[in-house]
Design an enzyme around this catalytic site. Structure first.
Site, PDB file in Angstrom:
ATOM      1  N   ASP A   1       5.965   4.465  11.221  1.00  0.00           N
ATOM      2  CA  ASP A   1       5.728   4.848   9.822  1.00  0.00           C
ATOM      3  C   ASP A   1       5.596   6.360   9.631  1.00  0.00           C
ATOM      4  O   ASP A   1       6.285   6.948   8.797  1.00  0.00           O
ATOM      5  CB  ASP A   1       4.469   4.163   9.277  1.00  0.00           C
ATOM      6  CG  ASP A   1       4.770   2.765   8.744  1.00  0.00           C
ATOM      7  OD1 ASP A   1       5.950   2.342   8.838  1.00  0.00           O
ATOM      8  OD2 ASP A   1       3.838   2.107   8.260  1.00  0.00           O
TER       9      ASP A   1
ATOM     10  N   ARG B   1     -12.484   9.429   9.529  1.00  0.00           N
ATOM     11  CA  ARG B   1     -11.609   9.906   8.443  1.00  0.00           C
ATOM     12  C   ARG B   1     -12.010  11.240   7.840  1.00  0.00           C
ATOM     13  O   ARG B   1     -11.165  12.113   7.661  1.00  0.00           O
ATOM     14  CB  ARG B   1     -11.476   8.844   7.342  1.00  0.00           C
ATOM     15  CG  ARG B   1     -10.830   7.525   7.785  1.00  0.00           C
ATOM     16  CD  ARG B   1      -9.583   7.725   8.572  1.00  0.00           C
ATOM     17  NE  ARG B   1      -8.910   6.461   8.855  1.00  0.00           N
ATOM     18  CZ  ARG B   1      -7.974   6.298   9.782  1.00  0.00           C
ATOM     19  NH1 ARG B   1      -7.596   7.331  10.536  1.00  0.00           N
ATOM     20  NH2 ARG B   1      -7.405   5.136   9.978  1.00  0.00           N
TER      21      ARG B   1
ATOM     22  N   ASP C   1      -9.359   3.566   3.847  1.00  0.00           N
ATOM     23  CA  ASP C   1      -9.019   4.847   4.470  1.00  0.00           C
ATOM     24  C   ASP C   1      -8.381   5.829   3.491  1.00  0.00           C
ATOM     25  O   ASP C   1      -8.673   7.017   3.511  1.00  0.00           O
ATOM     26  CB  ASP C   1      -8.104   4.613   5.673  1.00  0.00           C
ATOM     27  CG  ASP C   1      -8.857   3.977   6.829  1.00  0.00           C
ATOM     28  OD1 ASP C   1     -10.070   4.257   6.963  1.00  0.00           O
ATOM     29  OD2 ASP C   1      -8.255   3.197   7.583  1.00  0.00           O
TER      30      ASP C   1
ATOM     31  N   SER D   1      -3.248  -4.823  12.629  1.00  0.00           N
ATOM     32  CA  SER D   1      -3.384  -3.410  12.297  1.00  0.00           C
ATOM     33  C   SER D   1      -4.601  -2.897  13.057  1.00  0.00           C
ATOM     34  O   SER D   1      -5.705  -3.407  12.909  1.00  0.00           O
ATOM     35  CB  SER D   1      -3.574  -3.248  10.786  1.00  0.00           C
ATOM     36  OG  SER D   1      -4.111  -1.971  10.514  1.00  0.00           O
TER      37      SER D   1
HETATM   38  N1  ARG Z   1     -12.291  -1.922   7.680  1.00  0.00           N
HETATM   39  C1  ARG Z   1     -12.657  -0.777   8.462  1.00  0.00           C
HETATM   40  C2  ARG Z   1     -13.016   0.354   7.559  1.00  0.00           C
HETATM   41  O1  ARG Z   1     -12.772   0.301   6.399  1.00  0.00           O
HETATM   42  C3  ARG Z   1     -11.571  -0.417   9.451  1.00  0.00           C
HETATM   43  C4  ARG Z   1     -10.318   0.131   8.870  1.00  0.00           C
HETATM   44  C5  ARG Z   1      -9.310   0.322   9.936  1.00  0.00           C
HETATM   45  N2  ARG Z   1      -8.185   1.035   9.473  1.00  0.00           N
HETATM   46  C6  ARG Z   1      -6.941   0.712   9.765  1.00  0.00           C
HETATM   47  N3  ARG Z   1      -6.014   1.486   9.257  1.00  0.00           N
HETATM   48  N4  ARG Z   1      -6.620  -0.295  10.513  1.00  0.00           N
HETATM   49  O2  ARG Z   1     -13.581   1.321   7.996  1.00  0.00           O
END
Ligand code: ARG
Length: 426
Positions: free
Chosen positions: A28, A108, A137, A188
């Site tokens: 991606d 992040r 995110d 993911s």
């Molecule tokens: N649900 C978790 C959070 O909001 C993990 C997110 C993981 N991100 C991903 N792009 N797979 O912090």
């Protein structure tokens, strides 16, 4: 720390400026390099930061340049991440909804902040990331960009393009992007030193037990060794400082505990969580170090904090976890809570002894030079200095207001205390 490679050949024909793209080297974000150039006429500077996901930064950089980036910045920010993001959250006792140690959510704002720095260094006019329009995110990235650098345009290609994986592969081939012949994981994933998150695929059914293949860091507790591992962790001012009596830096500590804890099946968290964007999602976390450290830290607090401080801290922990989860790291409210935490943690120092055994981090001992646990007050043996006589008067006054109310309002003839919704013996 940051290294850059100039490559001006992709810069031919001029452009509307530069964009700093959060780049993993996967399909991606690779496709985004020519896509952003085509769609926005911006030259792409890729930005890759290591927060503990083991990857070859040199390879990522070469791939970025081969894909048409005008520059590729790589950075090892593991120590920064642990010292300034992970440990403060640990001191705060921050677990989202009481479960999730926030690995991704803590990473992040750091990545976004470093991207803003890179954008300034490169005189970029925009920043870009590969988040979808459905997750947390994107919020964490965009809010941080908007807070620190409202002048920068934010581009989120996945929110705009309607590409399937096959479309992306086709686009990659057309633009001579090297595609590694990897089998696409049905999940993911996001990984850093504080944990691994896994979502989608069969996990989308919250009734389905996570298959073993969904785990990457931990063995099944059923397959963990029959002999427990015993460890001792030292804390000072709420921060871990030593393992088994030897001083250790944060990065090494997390790596060591992730490995050891993982071997004992510790840190599996199956969580149906409330996302900021209004949906519930089922997430599978593995966070051995986080679980061990939070367990040990909380236990040390039990002897180092007063009853009121301990109670109030649970409210702060919840607020702190929420603000981190919701992308508000760079807020004044965070500074306010951190000030409370720093004060609250000043006597949280000492040692915690744990056994790691079949999926559990079991505390078996704790001690501190600041301990409020007083043996001479607690003991039932000889040497007891607790004033038993004083208890009588204390209890008289403690029960006085309840006694008064019950006698005046709640009881008839001293009988028949009723609880709403329950009919009992009259
Ligand atoms: N649900 C978790 C959070 O909001 C993990 C997110 C993981 N991100 C991903 N792009 N797979 O912090």
């Amino acid at each position: 720390m940051a290294t850059t490679d100039k490559d001006t050949k992709a810069n031919k024909g001029g452009s509307k400026g530069k964009v700093v793209l959060a780049y993993s080297g996967g399909l991606d974000t690779s496709v985004m390099v020519p896509w952003i150039k085509e769609k926005y006429d911006l030259d792409v500077v890729t930005f890759t930061v290591d927060l503990g996901e083991v990857r070859d930064l040199d390879r990522v950089k070469k791939k970025a340049l081969a894909t048409g980036a005008v520059d590729a910045v790589t950075m090892d920010a593991r120590a920064l991440f642990v010292d300034h993001f992970v440990f403060p959250a640990l001191m705060a006792g921050a677990l989202y909804e009481g479960k999730y140690p926030l690995a991704t959510a803590l990473g992040r704002p750091l990545i976004a902040k470093l991207m803003v720095d890179a954008a300034r260094d490169h005189g970029a006019v925009a920043v870009a990331h590969g988040c979808t329009g459905k997750g947390n995110d994107q919020v964490r990235f965009d809010v941080t960009f908007q807070t620190l650098a409202p002048d920068l345009k934010v581009i989120a290609p996945v929110r705009e393009w309607k590409m399937t994986r096959d479309d992306a592969l086709e686009y990659a081939t057309k633009h001579n992007i090297p595609v590694e012949a990897t089998v696409k994981s049905p999940y993911s994933l996001d990984i850093n030193l504080f944990g691994r998150s896994c979502e989608a695929g069969v996990l989308e059914d919250p009734w389905t037990e996570p298959p073993e293949e969904a785990f990457g860091w931990t063995v099944s507790p059923a397959k963990a060794p029959d002999k427990p591992a015993e460890i001792t962790i030292d804390f000072e001012g709420g921060r871990p400082t030593a393992l088994d009596g030897k001083p250790i830096d944060g990065v090494n500590l997390l790596e060591t505990l992730n490995k050891l804890g993982g071997e004992h099946g510790i840190g599996r968290i199956d969580h149906v969580e409330n996302r900021l964007v209004g949906i519930k999602s089922r997430e599978l976390y593995e966070a051995p170090a986080a679980v061990i450290l939070h367990t040990a830290h909380r236990e040390l607090e039990s002897i180092c904090l007063s009853k009121q401080a301990q109670r109030f801290k649970t409210m702060v922990s919840q607020e702190y976890a929420d603000l981190v989860y919701n992308g508000l790291w760079f807020s004044g409210f965070h500074q306010d809570l951190a000030a409370f935490v720093a004060s609250n943690q000043r006597f949280v120092g000492g040692q915690v002894r744990l056994k790691l055994f079949k999926g559990q981090a079991i505390v078996v001992g704790r001690k501190s030079e600041h301990s409020l646990y007083s043996h001479k007050l607690a003991t039932y043996e000889r040497g007891d200095q607790f004033d038993h006589e004083a208890a009588k008067g204390f209890i008289r006054l403690w029960g006085l207001s309840q006694q008064t109310q019950a006698q005046t309002q709640l009881l008839k003839d001293g009988r028949g205390f009723a609880l709403p919704g329950l009919t009992g013996p009259k």
